[in-house]
Every structure is written in C-alpha cells, then in structure tokens.
Write an enzyme that holds these catalytic residues in place. Structure first.
Site, short mmCIF file in Angstrom:
data_model
loop_
_atom_site.label_atom_id
_atom_site.label_comp_id
_atom_site.label_asym_id
_atom_site.label_seq_id
_atom_site.Cartn_x
_atom_site.Cartn_y
_atom_site.Cartn_z
N ARG A 23 -2.44 -2.36 -3.39
CA ARG A 23 -3.96 -1.53 -3.06
C ARG A 23 -3.87 -0.32 -3.79
O ARG A 23 -3.00 0.59 -4.04
CB ARG A 23 -3.99 -1.19 -1.58
CG ARG A 23 -4.90 -0.21 -1.24
CD ARG A 23 -5.15 0.08 0.16
NE ARG A 23 -6.41 0.42 0.58
CZ ARG A 23 -6.91 0.18 1.90
NH1 ARG A 23 -6.13 -0.20 2.89
NH2 ARG A 23 -7.99 0.46 2.24
N ARG A 75 -13.79 14.50 8.87
CA ARG A 75 -14.65 14.78 7.73
C ARG A 75 -16.16 14.96 8.17
O ARG A 75 -16.58 13.98 8.97
CB ARG A 75 -14.63 13.58 6.65
CG ARG A 75 -13.49 13.59 6.03
CD ARG A 75 -13.45 12.52 4.85
NE ARG A 75 -12.02 12.05 4.65
CZ ARG A 75 -11.69 10.59 4.74
NH1 ARG A 75 -12.45 9.89 4.89
NH2 ARG A 75 -10.55 9.98 4.73
N GLU A 93 -8.12 -5.84 5.64
CA GLU A 93 -7.90 -5.74 4.19
C GLU A 93 -6.69 -6.28 3.65
O GLU A 93 -6.78 -6.53 2.36
CB GLU A 93 -7.69 -4.11 4.22
CG GLU A 93 -9.10 -3.45 4.75
CD GLU A 93 -9.00 -2.04 4.89
OE1 GLU A 93 -9.28 -1.14 4.03
OE2 GLU A 93 -8.90 -1.58 6.03
N HIS A 145 -13.29 2.01 1.13
CA HIS A 145 -13.09 1.02 1.97
C HIS A 145 -13.88 -0.39 1.54
O HIS A 145 -14.21 -1.13 2.37
CB HIS A 145 -14.12 1.44 3.28
CG HIS A 145 -13.57 2.40 4.28
ND1 HIS A 145 -14.50 3.18 4.66
CD2 HIS A 145 -12.30 2.83 4.65
CE1 HIS A 145 -13.73 3.96 5.54
NE2 HIS A 145 -12.39 3.62 5.35
N ASN A 181 0.78 -1.24 0.09
CA ASN A 181 -0.05 0.19 -0.04
C ASN A 181 0.92 1.33 -0.02
O ASN A 181 1.33 1.59 0.95
CB ASN A 181 -0.83 -0.16 1.14
CG ASN A 181 -1.90 1.00 1.32
OD1 ASN A 181 -1.82 2.09 0.43
ND2 ASN A 181 -2.61 1.26 2.30
#
Ligand code: ADP
Length: 401
Positions: free
Chosen positions: A93, A243, A386, A182, A7
């Site tokens: 990723r 956020r 993940e 996600h 990643n």
C-alpha cells in the site's frame, strides 16, 4: 496462490497473507512501536482445523526490516509458507502516487524513484511505505511486487473536478490539485456494489461513503471516480474524527494572525484537534452517541454536523451523477452506526432515497440493502476490505504486466 499485503507506517507494519484460491486470510498481524525500546508483534493465523489462533511477541525492532524478519520467521515456523518463494506476489500500500500513478504498478528501481519524488505530497506516509518496499526488494528480489496507490482511483477525475481555483502556476509548479484518498476502499465497495446490484460495473453510478476515523465520499460514474471529497491532502471534505474537513480557508490566516500561531501549530489544530473531537472532546463515534443520548449538547451538535455535511455531499454528488443507482456506506461508522446512517439519509425522499428502518437496524456483517423496495436509489452497507482489494489488484497487475 499466496499473496502478501503490506502496509508500512511510520512506526508500524500491518500485513495480511491471502490464499487467493478461496480469498481466505491465512495469517495477519501488526508490528507496533518500531524504534521504541520494546516493540510488539500481534498476529493471527488459521490452524489446520480452520480455527483462528492468536499470538503475541515482544522484542526491540530497530527498524522496519527487523519487524518484517520476525513476521517471516513466525509465518514459516507456523508452516503457512515454507519460504518466501511460496509467495506469488507482494502488494504494497502506498499513500501518494501523485499524477504519475493511476493504476497498480509493478515495482522496479524506476518506480521506487518516482514514489520517492512524491514524498513532498505524502511526507508522513510515503517514506515508511518506501522502507517496506526497499526492504522486501532486497530480501525477495525475484518475487513480483506491486505498488497500490491510495490516490490512484481519483486519477479518473476530470480537470474541472480536480483543479482548485488558485493561480494555475501552483498546479503546474507544485502539483497542487485534488487527488483524493481511501481510493482502494472506494474502488472495492463500488465493485462490490455493482456485483450486489447485478449490473456491469461500467454502467453503475454510485456514491460511496467511507466513514471511519478519516472519512471521505466519492462520486462514481460508470464505475469510475469523477469526484471525491478529500483533496491535496486528507484534510478536505467531510467532518472527520479529528480533521475539520471543508471550511473557509481564510480561517487559517485569521487564526494565525489573531493567536500568533505558526503553520505547524495550525496544521496540528486542523488535523488533530478539530472535527468531532474539536466540537465535543472525543472522536469515538460510539462514545459521542452515548454522550448525546445522555444530553450532552456538544455531542449532539457533532453528530448533526457530521450527518449534515454528508447529506450536502449526497445532494451535490447526485447532481454530478444525474442518475444514482446506489449509495454505499462503509468504514467503522458507515458499517455499524445505525442512527448515523438514518440521519444522513433523512428527508431525501425527493431525490429517491428512503431508508427501511427495520433493515437499517438489523445487525449484520454482510453486504446488505437498507433502503425500502420503493427507494429508487438503493442504499447499501458494504463492509470494506482494502487488503483483499490490494491482493486482487496485485494478482491482476502481475498477470497483465
Ligand atoms: P479508521 O479510519 O481508523 O480505520 P474505522 O473505520 O475503524 O477507523 O472507524 C472507527 C470509527 O467507527 C470510530 O469513530 C468508532 O467509534 C466507529 N464505530 C465502530 N463501531 C461503531 C458502532 N457500533 N456504532 C457507532 N460507531 C462505531
């Protein structure tokens, strides 16, 4: 069979190397501060007794390739791989696949170009994701490499769920639509939920709640994503660490005109200064819970807003799905915050959801049920993984390509 998961971020690279025979992580680590005067590689590995060891190296990494070279030097020195040909495959990723990628994709030069075309949709993440891919292609051209897109799981949404009610030309010309993020986490926990419920994935209806610093929820019908809370970008949906999630879009021009703010300033406010942090000054849920317990009214408000937004999504996705087999909590908050889970699910008995306080309070790292036996909708806690999902999808993609 060894699979490396990479990643690559703007100034960091996270990696995990799996032995796919037993799904164990042989080594993992994080290269940080790439491009800074001093960078750092923190890593862990399993020694021959099966114990976890840790190491740290400091060095200047001019770019991602210098960080990755050190990772491989150390991994070979530890004897985890003899050389790069020991790898069965590499899973990368990638944040944004737009509408071009709806499944794991074996990387070739054409795929690299299409990922590059997606940069306007993922301007912060796709460029460093590409750097990792291009370096590994140069370094190990004969090892199959697979791109796993965070947006791919959302590609099964029907048009009425992914369109915004804007002039249609913005979708045609600028690809403005809901994509969702996600995806790897939502996909992983929905598969695990099916195994846990002992039901075929294709017959499972679940609502997955990934609650971390970034938070999102997905309605999964018959194993496929039919709606999700994040949109064109990860800003939409739930109240997040920093956020805002859903709000009246007219607030943007209102703030801009009233305070004379530029688009960049507005973007920073909505993405980095809003959410839990905007309401109570911190985005760390543990700290917020501590503050609220001490009487801080803004911290209590932040928790109430966070849980209320989730509850609204549970209600609307229940309507979308018709029958809900399970609600799945995951992510740092979803896996650990007992009181948050309880508040999100409070007073939902009328739609078949009843939390068992003792089960919800039990500390565990395992997949588990936290609803009562009578609850027609099961409430599950499933730790996300993940990286393992990326590794599994990488193997699957290589085998079937
Ligand atoms: P990211 O989205 O950055 O991967 P994580 O999934 O690790 O984030 O989640 C981070 C969030 O989880 C933080 O708000 C943190 O406070 C929260 N968290 C972790 N452990 C607990 C806990 N025991 N109780 C409440 N919140 C927790």
């Amino acid at each position: 069979m060894k699979v490396l998961v990479l990643n690559s971020g703007s100034s960091s690279i996270k990696y995990q190397l799996f032995n796919m025979d037993d799904k164990k992580v042989l080594t993992s680590g994080l290269v940080e501060q790439i491009g800074e005067p001093t960078g750092r590689l923190k890593y862990k590995w399993l020694d021959s007794n099966g114990d976890t060891q840790e190491g740290i190296e400091e060095s200047h990494f001019g770019d991602h390739s210098e960080g990755l070279k050190l990772v491989f030097d150390i991994t070979m020195k530890l004897g985890i791989i003899k050389n790069l040909n020991d790898l069965y495959g590499i899973g990368h990723r990638v944040l944004h696949g737009g509408e071009a990628f709806w499944k794991p994709t074996l990387i070739n030069s054409k795929v690299v170009e299409v990922i590059r075309e997606m940069i306007p949709l993922g301007p912060l993440h796709n460029p460093p994701n590409l750097m990792g891919i291009e370096f590994m292609l140069k370094m190990t051209p004969s090892i199959p490499q697979v791109a796993i897109f965070d947006t791919a799981f959302g590609q099964t949404m029907p048009p009425h769920a992914y369109h915004y009610a804007l002039p249609y030309k913005y979708y045609k010309d600028l690809h403005i639509r809901r994509y969702g993020f996600h995806g790897t986490s939502h996909q992983y926990v929905s598969k695990q939920a099916a195994l846990f419920l002992d039901k075929p994935l294709g017959e499972c209806n679940v609502i997955t709640l990934h609650l971390g610093n970034g938070s999102s929820t997905t309605a999964v019908k018959d194993g496929k994503c039919v709606d999700t809370s994040m949109g064109l970008t990860p800003l939409e949906g739930l109240v997040m660490g920093t956020r805002c999630g859903d709000m009246d879009p007219a607030i943007v021009p209102f703030l801009g005109k009233t305070l004379g703010l530029s688009f960049d300033q507005l973007d920073t406010i909505l993405n980095k200064q809003s959410g839990l942090k905007g309401i109570c000054g911190t985005n760390d849920m543990r700290e917020i819970e501590r503050l609220a317990a001490g009487g801080d009214l803004n911290a209590a408000l932040a928790i109430d807003m966070f849980c209320y937004r989730i509850k609204k999504y549970i209600g609307s996705y229940s309507a979308v799905l018709g029958r809900v087999d399970a609600i799945v909590f995951t992510g740092g908050i979803g896996e650990n915050a007992i009181d948050i889970r309880k508040q999100c699910c409070s007073n939902l008995e009328n739609i078949g959801i009843t939390i068992d306080d003792a089960k919800n309070s039990a500390q565990s790292r395992k997949e588990r049920t936290i609803s009562t036996d009578a609850s027609t909708v099961k409430v599950l806690v499933i730790p996300t993984n993940e990286e393992l999902e990326i590794a599994q999808q990488t193997v699957e993609c290589i085998k079937t390509s």
